[in-house]
Structure formats: structure tokens, C-alpha cells
Write an enzyme that holds these catalytic residues in place. Structure first.
Site, PDB file in Angstrom:
ATOM      1  CE  LYS A   1     -64.082  -0.259  -8.851  1.00  0.00           C
ATOM      2  NZ  LYS A   1     -65.437  -1.043  -8.732  1.00  0.00           N
TER       3      LYS A   1
ATOM      4  CB  SER B   1     -46.830  -4.157 -19.411  1.00  0.00           C
ATOM      5  OG  SER B   1     -46.666  -3.407 -20.705  1.00  0.00           O
TER       6      SER B   1
ATOM      7  CE1 TYR C   1     -44.243  -4.094 -17.094  1.00  0.00           C
ATOM      8  CE2 TYR C   1     -44.789  -6.627 -17.233  1.00  0.00           C
ATOM      9  CZ  TYR C   1     -43.956  -5.470 -17.649  1.00  0.00           C
ATOM     10  OH  TYR C   1     -43.325  -5.824 -18.928  1.00  0.00           O
TER      11      TYR C   1
ATOM     12  N   PRO D   1     -48.985 -11.357 -24.381  1.00  0.00           N
ATOM     13  CG  PRO D   1     -47.925 -12.994 -23.226  1.00  0.00           C
ATOM     14  CD  PRO D   1     -47.842 -11.629 -23.644  1.00  0.00           C
ATOM     15  CB  ALA D   2     -52.498  -8.876 -21.518  1.00  0.00           C
TER      16      ALA D   2
END
Length: 116
Positions: free
Chosen positions: A9, A25, A58, A74-75
Site C-alpha cells: 500500500k 492506467s 494497472y 476514464p479514471a
């Protein structure tokens, strides 16, 4: 049988860019990504602290020591420049492996996205 457990993390990094016109990505400073044991193409979950959005994408390596954290494609609709995010990776392990595995958890400087 395997279960999915926290692998690594990156806690609270600042988004440096959002590029809607890219194929997809998240671009992560190469040094930060490798410190978190992330490899290019690896699936990661993104949690946006500012608005609660969650998404999977990713990894693409960015320039080392650049501090870059850019959401692509799109993120970019779910994350804006200067938002704080958490980047999470998971791994499949047996229950016995998971009991002793210690995930990598990084706390970079939020203003530079670099490790102290």
C-alpha cells in the site's frame, strides 16, 4: 485454496495529473512503485480520499524521483489533480502464507510523493 490479502500500500499520495485522453492506467514514480513492490501492468486499487471513489487499474512506471502520480483514461473522471489517494495491491496466498506475510506499507511525503 488461496485468499487475496494486502500485498502493498502507498498511503496518501497527491495526484499530480489526470489525463483523460490516454488509454488507461495509473502512472507512478518508478522509485515509489518499486519500493511498494509494484510491477508494470500489475492491477491496483485506487481509493480517493477526497471524494470516496474507488477504482481498479494497472501500473505504468513514471520517471524515477519525479513524484508523478497520474490517473489516465476514464479514471481521470474520478480523480482530480491534487486529490489524495491510496494505492493498494493484493496477492493470492494460501491461508498459511497469509498468516506470516508482512505487507509493504509506504507513507510518502504528501507534498512531494517521495519517500523520506
Amino acid at each position: 485454496m488461496t485468499i487475496e490479502v494486502l500485498y502493498s500500500k502507498i498511503h496518501r499520495v497527491r495526484v499530480t495529473g489526470a489525463d483523460l485522453n490516454y488509454i488507461g492506467s495509473i502512472t507512478i514514480d518508478r522509485n515509489l512503485a518499486t519500493a511498494a513492490h509494484l510491477v508494470e501492468g500489475q492491477k491496483v486499487s485506487i481509493v480517493n480520499i477526497n471524494n470516496g471513489e474507488r477504482l481498479d487499474t494497472y501500473v505504468i512506471y513514471g520517471a524515477p524521483d519525479s513524484g508523478e502520480i497520474t490517473l489516465n483514461g476514464p479514471a481521470a473522471r474520478k480523480v482530480q489533480k491534487d486529490d489524495l489517494i491510496i494505492i493498494i495491491s493484493y496477492a493470492a496466498m494460501t491461508v498459511e502464507e497469509a498468516k506470516s506475510y508482512q505487507p509493504v506499507v509506504l507513507f510518502p511525503d504528501e507534498s512531494t510523493n517521495r519517500l523520506n
